[in-house]
Structure formats: structure tokens, C-alpha cells
Design a protein around this motif. Structure first.
Motif, PDB file in Angstrom:
ATOM      1  N   MET A 144       0.815  -1.220   0.000  1.00 43.78           N
ATOM      2  CA  MET A 144       0.000   0.000   0.000  1.00 43.78           C
ATOM      3  C   MET A 144       0.846   1.267   0.000  1.00 43.78           C
ATOM      4  SD  MET A 144      -3.215  -0.691  -0.155  1.00 43.78           S
ATOM      5  CE  MET A 144      -3.940   0.846   0.344  1.00 43.78           C
ATOM      6  N   ILE A 145       1.988   1.235   0.682  1.00 43.96           N
ATOM      7  CA  ILE A 145       2.770   2.458   0.918  1.00 43.96           C
ATOM      8  C   ILE A 145       3.208   3.105  -0.385  1.00 43.96           C
ATOM      9  CG2 ILE A 145       5.122   1.553   1.114  1.00 43.96           C
ATOM     10  CD1 ILE A 145       3.622   3.814   3.720  1.00 43.96           C
ATOM     11  N   ASP A 146       3.552   2.297  -1.387  1.00 38.28           N
ATOM     12  CA  ASP A 146       3.996   2.861  -2.665  1.00 38.28           C
ATOM     13  C   ASP A 146       2.880   3.614  -3.379  1.00 38.28           C
ATOM     14  OD1 ASP A 146       6.589   1.950  -2.355  1.00 38.28           O
ATOM     15  OD2 ASP A 146       6.180   0.032  -3.333  1.00 38.28           O
ATOM     16  N   GLY A 147       1.641   3.215  -3.156  1.00 40.29           N
ATOM     17  CA  GLY A 147       0.512   3.899  -3.785  1.00 40.29           C
ATOM     18  C   GLY A 147       0.250   5.292  -3.237  1.00 40.29           C
ATOM     19  N   TYR A 148       0.818   5.602  -2.078  1.00 37.08           N
ATOM     20  CA  TYR A 148       0.624   6.921  -1.478  1.00 37.08           C
ATOM     21  C   TYR A 148       1.535   7.980  -2.087  1.00 37.08           C
ATOM     22  CZ  TYR A 148      -1.812   4.333   2.222  1.00 37.08           C
ATOM     23  OH  TYR A 148      -2.675   3.525   2.922  1.00 37.08           O
ATOM     24  N   PHE A 149       2.519   7.550  -2.854  1.00 35.31           N
ATOM     25  CA  PHE A 149       3.532   8.484  -3.359  1.00 35.31           C
ATOM     26  C   PHE A 149       3.587   8.497  -4.875  1.00 35.31           C
ATOM     27  CE2 PHE A 149       5.022   7.182   0.854  1.00 35.31           C
ATOM     28  CZ  PHE A 149       5.145   8.422   1.456  1.00 35.31           C
TER      29      PHE A 149
END
Length: 195
Positions: free
Chosen positions: A19-24
Motif C-alpha cells: 500500500m505504501i507505494d501507492g501513497y507516493f
């Protein structure tokens, strides 16, 4: 009892590698805490707080499924705070330009009105007086010139202050880590908005 009723607005995020990569921004090679937020993630946050009132409190809530997910909380909240602090500084510059432009227009309008209403009648002798049509046109021109900056300064400054306050909240909101929650339909959606 306070006459102001505040509520909390929760912005939910899931912390895991997928998920974390989708925030950036996927094209930004910087470390997590320095990366640009993705447009979709920024829109999710702004839509979540769109109904926020002046005294409402904003929280970032991170859902962790494993202990290792917690490592992403600090860099993510730093990136989010930095992003909205930068947006706030930009909005404050826009507001300063808005005020400066309208004060200058108001000053020009006052000068034109004083010239049209005060000096022209004094400069022209009674036998060389302006025709009434031209005089009325100058009056209308002077008041139209004054109207716009007065309208902007009296009625249109509040949205600027509202945006600045909201960006201030987003740039300094507390973060809370949620662990070991029971699985419900609401908790399965990591971007669900709860107010």
C-alpha cells in the motif's frame, strides 16, 4: 458547556509494503519521507476533510497488520505533514497577493473617484463645465472601478483563511497507529472515511 461543537475527522491509511507505494508519486526516487504524495492520495485526504469545520480535529490513523508495518508510520506522516505545510505556505503567498492586488486596485479607484468628483469640477470653470452625459459616465466609471476591490476585500477573503486553516490542520495533525482490530466490512477498506 462550549457553544462550539467539534468532531474528529479520521483519515485512514494502511501501512504495508504493497500500500505504501501507492501513497507516493511512483516516479519520485527519493526516500519515503521526502517523496511527493501521489495526486490520488492527496485528493483522498482533501475529500475526507472537505466538510471539516473550524473547530474540528483531524487525525491520521494508520492500520498495521504486522509489527514491521510500523516502520512506515513515521516517514509517511513526515511526508504528509511536509506536503501540506508546503501547500499552506503557497496558499498564504496567494492570499498575500490577493490582498495586495485588491488594496492597490482600491487605491487606484479612490484616486480616480477623487479626480472625477473633486478636481474636475474645480478645474473647469462654470462656462466650460462637462456635459452631464460625460459627467455621469465618469461617475459610473469611478464607482465600477471601486466596486470590485471592495467586494473582494469584504466578501471573498474568508475562503482563503478557511483553506489556510485546513492546510494547517493537515500539516500538523496527530497520527494514531491502530493494531489488532477485529475484521469488519468497514475495516477492510483502508481508505474508508470516518467522521
Amino acid at each position: 458547556m462550549s457553544k462550539f461543537h467539534s468532531k474528529s475527522i479520521n483519515i485512514f491509511m494502511t501501512l504495508d509494503q504493497n500500500m505504501i507505494d501507492g501513497y507516493f508519486n511512483k516516479h519520485d526516487p527519493a526516500p519515503i519521507y521526502k517523496r511527493q504524495l501521489s495526486h490520488q492520495f492527496e485528493q483522498y485526504i482533501l475529500e475526507t476533510v472537505a466538510t471539516a469545520k473550524r473547530y474540528d480535529v483531524v487525525f491520521y490513523k494508520f492500520k498495521c497488520t504486522t509489527e514491521s508495518d510500523k516502520q512506515y508510520a513515521e516517514p509517511l506522516i513526515y511526508a504528509v505533514h511536509r506536503h501540506f505545510s508546503d501547500k499552506k505556505a503557497e496558499r498564504m503567498r496567494d492570499f498575500a497577493r490577493f490582498k495586495q492586488r485588491n488594496w492597490i486596485l482600491l487605491a487606484v479607484g479612490i484616486v480616480v473617484a477623487v479626480i472625477c468628483q473633486g478636481f474636475l469640477p474645480i478645474l473647469l470653470s462654470k462656462e466650460h463645465n462637462l456635459p452631464s452625459g460625460i459627467s455621469n459616465s465618469l461617475d459610473i466609471f469611478a464607482w465600477v472601478l471601486l466596486w470590485h476591490p471592495m467586494d473582494e476585500l469584504i466578501f471573498h477573503w474568508n475562503p482563503h483563511l478557511k483553506d489556510i486553516l485546513l492546510l494547517e490542520k493537515l500539516g500538523s495533525a496527530e497520527s494514531i497507529i491502530i493494531e489488532h482490530e477485529k475484521k469488519t466490512a468497514a475495516n477492510n477498506d483502508p481508505l474508508r472515511v470516518v467522521a
